[in-house]
Design an enzyme around this catalytic site. Structure first.
Site, PDB file in Angstrom:
ATOM      1  N   CYS A 113      35.200 -58.478 -11.938  1.00 42.69           N
ATOM      2  CA  CYS A 113      36.662 -58.465 -12.130  1.00 42.69           C
ATOM      3  C   CYS A 113      37.072 -57.911 -13.484  1.00 42.69           C
ATOM      4  O   CYS A 113      38.215 -57.493 -13.662  1.00 42.69           O
ATOM      5  CB  CYS A 113      37.227 -59.862 -11.944  1.00 42.69           C
ATOM      6  SG  CYS A 113      36.888 -60.489 -10.306  1.00 42.69           S
ATOM      7  N   HIS A 250      44.345 -59.739 -15.177  1.00 40.08           N
ATOM      8  CA  HIS A 250      43.617 -59.678 -13.903  1.00 40.08           C
ATOM      9  C   HIS A 250      44.247 -60.688 -12.956  1.00 40.08           C
ATOM     10  O   HIS A 250      44.566 -61.808 -13.348  1.00 40.08           O
ATOM     11  CB  HIS A 250      42.142 -59.987 -14.132  1.00 40.08           C
ATOM     12  CG  HIS A 250      41.391 -60.239 -12.863  1.00 40.08           C
ATOM     13  ND1 HIS A 250      41.435 -59.363 -11.795  1.00 40.08           N
ATOM     14  CD2 HIS A 250      40.608 -61.277 -12.474  1.00 40.08           C
ATOM     15  CE1 HIS A 250      40.693 -59.853 -10.814  1.00 40.08           C
ATOM     16  NE2 HIS A 250      40.189 -61.011 -11.200  1.00 40.08           N
ATOM     17  N   ASN A 280      43.109 -61.285  -4.924  1.00 40.99           N
ATOM     18  CA  ASN A 280      42.251 -60.854  -6.024  1.00 40.99           C
ATOM     19  C   ASN A 280      41.498 -59.603  -5.587  1.00 40.99           C
ATOM     20  O   ASN A 280      40.643 -59.674  -4.715  1.00 40.99           O
ATOM     21  CB  ASN A 280      41.282 -61.999  -6.368  1.00 40.99           C
ATOM     22  CG  ASN A 280      40.337 -61.661  -7.510  1.00 40.99           C
ATOM     23  OD1 ASN A 280      40.238 -60.511  -7.928  1.00 40.99           O
ATOM     24  ND2 ASN A 280      39.635 -62.669  -7.990  1.00 40.99           N
TER      25      ASN A 280
HETATM   26  N1  ACO Z   1      42.296 -74.124   2.729  1.00 41.36           N
HETATM   27  C1  ACO Z   1      42.424 -75.456   2.792  1.00 41.36           C
HETATM   28  N2  ACO Z   1      41.650 -76.292   2.082  1.00 41.36           N
HETATM   29  C2  ACO Z   1      40.733 -75.751   1.260  1.00 41.36           C
HETATM   30  C3  ACO Z   1      40.544 -74.372   1.175  1.00 41.36           C
HETATM   31  C4  ACO Z   1      41.376 -73.540   1.932  1.00 41.36           C
HETATM   32  N3  ACO Z   1      41.285 -72.192   1.892  1.00 41.36           N
HETATM   33  N4  ACO Z   1      39.569 -74.127   0.287  1.00 41.36           N
HETATM   34  C5  ACO Z   1      39.149 -75.317  -0.154  1.00 41.36           C
HETATM   35  N5  ACO Z   1      39.843 -76.309   0.444  1.00 41.36           N
HETATM   36  C6  ACO Z   1      39.711 -77.735   0.261  1.00 41.36           C
HETATM   37  C7  ACO Z   1      38.396 -78.112  -0.327  1.00 41.36           C
HETATM   38  O1  ACO Z   1      37.412 -78.238   0.683  1.00 41.36           O
HETATM   39  C8  ACO Z   1      38.719 -79.449  -0.956  1.00 41.36           C
HETATM   40  O2  ACO Z   1      38.721 -80.426   0.039  1.00 41.36           O
HETATM   41  P1  ACO Z   1      38.123 -81.879  -0.287  1.00 41.36           P
HETATM   42  O3  ACO Z   1      38.989 -82.412  -1.388  1.00 41.36           O
HETATM   43  O4  ACO Z   1      38.282 -82.573   1.005  1.00 41.36           O
HETATM   44  O5  ACO Z   1      36.713 -81.651  -0.705  1.00 41.36           O
HETATM   45  C9  ACO Z   1      40.149 -79.277  -1.418  1.00 41.36           C
HETATM   46  O6  ACO Z   1      40.673 -78.159  -0.693  1.00 41.36           O
HETATM   47  C10 ACO Z   1      40.285 -78.996  -2.890  1.00 41.36           C
HETATM   48  O7  ACO Z   1      39.367 -77.981  -3.242  1.00 41.36           O
HETATM   49  P2  ACO Z   1      39.143 -77.567  -4.726  1.00 41.36           P
HETATM   50  O8  ACO Z   1      38.044 -76.555  -4.785  1.00 41.36           O
HETATM   51  O9  ACO Z   1      39.045 -78.771  -5.574  1.00 41.36           O
HETATM   52  O10 ACO Z   1      40.539 -76.868  -5.012  1.00 41.36           O
HETATM   53  P3  ACO Z   1      41.064 -76.255  -6.347  1.00 41.36           P
HETATM   54  O11 ACO Z   1      42.350 -76.842  -6.701  1.00 41.36           O
HETATM   55  O12 ACO Z   1      40.006 -76.186  -7.406  1.00 41.36           O
HETATM   56  O13 ACO Z   1      41.385 -74.770  -5.899  1.00 41.36           O
HETATM   57  C11 ACO Z   1      40.496 -72.588  -6.099  1.00 41.36           C
HETATM   58  C12 ACO Z   1      40.356 -73.938  -5.446  1.00 41.36           C
HETATM   59  C13 ACO Z   1      41.798 -71.951  -5.656  1.00 41.36           C
HETATM   60  C14 ACO Z   1      39.331 -71.711  -5.672  1.00 41.36           C
HETATM   61  C15 ACO Z   1      40.505 -72.768  -7.626  1.00 41.36           C
HETATM   62  O14 ACO Z   1      39.427 -73.545  -8.046  1.00 41.36           O
HETATM   63  C16 ACO Z   1      40.465 -71.478  -8.347  1.00 41.36           C
HETATM   64  O15 ACO Z   1      41.395 -70.703  -8.286  1.00 41.36           O
HETATM   65  N6  ACO Z   1      39.386 -71.203  -9.107  1.00 41.36           N
HETATM   66  C17 ACO Z   1      39.243 -69.983  -9.791  1.00 41.36           C
HETATM   67  C18 ACO Z   1      38.704 -69.026  -8.847  1.00 41.36           C
HETATM   68  C19 ACO Z   1      38.948 -67.653  -9.284  1.00 41.36           C
HETATM   69  O16 ACO Z   1      40.013 -67.298  -9.721  1.00 41.36           O
HETATM   70  N7  ACO Z   1      37.926 -66.861  -9.126  1.00 41.36           N
HETATM   71  C20 ACO Z   1      37.983 -65.555  -9.408  1.00 41.36           C
HETATM   72  C21 ACO Z   1      37.949 -65.326 -10.902  1.00 41.36           C
HETATM   73  S1  ACO Z   1      36.764 -64.191 -11.345  1.00 41.36           S
HETATM   74  C22 ACO Z   1      36.986 -63.014 -10.259  1.00 41.36           C
HETATM   75  O17 ACO Z   1      38.102 -62.591 -10.134  1.00 41.36           O
HETATM   76  C23 ACO Z   1      35.823 -62.594  -9.404  1.00 41.36           C
END
Ligand code: ACO
Length: 323
Positions: A113, A250, A280
């Site tokens: 990224c 980004h 993304n």
């Molecule tokens: N739909 C519904 N529920 C979901 C989904 C989905 N698509 N994905 C995960 N869940 C559930 C999980 O299973 C979890 O359930 P549980 O509590 O029963 O276990 C719950 O939602 C919460 O999941 P978390 O992972 O804790 O959610 P979080 O608030 O952390 O959000 C996310 C997840 C959006 C991925 C966040 O962590 C994030 O944005 N992280 C950064 C990721 C990123 O930006 N990566 C790219 C950067 S580098 C690059 O660009 C390659």
């Protein structure tokens, strides 16, 4: 003093739009969850014949048209991508050939990224050394091909697309008002490999593999890394958040973008956001956002624009550009 001045930018998105509602028919998710956690409403997904080099070529052509330049004016093509058409030859050479360029040099750069920021940084070194005159820096990705479409924690986050910028070596007075790339700061730390990676490749499984991510861990590191390199840029140029006209981060996640802007004291109305429309798109997200903000008249000549990214590796970086 020699500076890398922006001559133009452009982008290309595959026409097929996939909404959150459509994904909810594929995996156990909802529009509400995706919007609330990420800010993403839709993403573009490439058709089979829309490979990374095809998207990249179209973005490059749009950037050249915006710059009012011919392909033959370009002597450096850098393509930032983690989703090349082939392991080799480099996607950049395919874009170069598609443009009909047979002089100069073209190569790929892989920083996931952060690829576009690394690409601008690299091009700037070539241009300000005097070795090359005009660079095309392309960010092009088809992350849809790396996704595990059964994994709801990753497949909802990414999209396909490409963007490009044309930089030209120009003599500037050497003052704070100079146009061009004013400072760049790039970093990496390979200890974080397991937090964001693709579980395939010729050296491991001999397959292409799928993207794997510890989302919470990535989120936890992102804001600190982003703010560090932006503070480096402010320190190197004697500028501050108030001096920025636009902040073009980004586009990974709206919450990361907002948290970074807030921590740095950058007003929310200076932040260019396209993650809602594109998801993304990895190395393509910044040039896609730059092209959108140019096309709708937000970014004007003379504006001070901060770009930044963080991604797999980890890699991260910033570039401060006076348009
Ligand atoms: N739909 C519904 N529920 C979901 C989904 C989905 N698509 N994905 C995960 N869940 C559930 C999980 O299973 C979890 O359930 P549980 O509590 O029963 O276990 C719950 O939602 C919460 O999941 P978390 O992972 O804790 O959610 P979080 O608030 O952390 O959000 C996310 C997840 C959006 C991925 C966040 O962590 C994030 O944005 N992280 C950064 C990721 C990123 O930006 N990566 C790219 C950067 S580098 C690059 O660009 C390659």
């Amino acid at each position: 003093r020699l500076r890398s001045v922006v001559r133009g930018c452009g982008s290309y998105l595959p026409p097929r739009v996939v909404t959150n509602a459509e994904l909810a028919g594929l995996v156990d998710t909802s529009d509400e969850w995706i919007v609330q956690r990420t800010g993403i409403s839709q993403r573009h997904i490439a058709a089979d014949d829309e490979t990374t080099s095809v998207l990249g070529l179209r973005a490059a052509q749009a950037a050249l048209a915006d710059a009012g330049l011919e392909a033959s004016d370009i002597d450096l093509v850098i393509c930032a991508t983690s989703t090349p058409d082939f392991t080799f030859p480099a996607t950049a050479t395919q874009i170069q050939a598609g443009l009909g360029i047979t002089h100069g040099v073209a190569f790929d750069l892989q920083a996931v990224c952060s690829g576009f920021v690394f690409g601008v940084t690299t091009a700037d070194k070539f241009l300000t050394s005097g070795s090359h005159k005009r660079a095309l820096v392309v960010g092009a990705e088809t992350f849809s091909r790396l996704l595990d479409w059964e994994d709801r924690t990753t497949c909802v986050l990414f999209g396909d697309g490409a963007g490009a910028i044309v930089l030209e070596a120009q003599e500037q007075p050497g003052e704070a008002s100079d146009r061009g790339v004013l400072t760049t700061h790039i970093r990496s730390d390979g200890r974080h490999r397991q937090k964001l990676y693709v579980d395939g490749g010729p050296g491991s499984t001999k397959t292409v593999g799928h993207l794997r991510m510890e989302g919470k861990e990535v989120f936890r590191h992102a804001v600190g890394m982003i703010t560090d390199v932006i503070e480096d840029a402010f320190a190197a140029t004697g500028t501050s958040a108030d001096d920025l006209t636009w902040f073009v981060p980004h586009q990974a996640n709206r919450r990361i973008i907002n948290a970074s802007a807030d921590k740095l004291g950058i007003a929310r109305d200076k932040v260019v956001v396209t993650v809602d429309q594109h998801g993304n798109t990895s190395a393509a997200s910044i040039p896609l956002a730059l092209a959108a903000a140019r096309a709708d008249g937000r970014i004007q000549q003379g504006d001070l624009v901060m770009i930044e990214a963080m991604g797999g590796g980890f890699t991260w970086g910033s570039a401060l550009i006076r348009w």
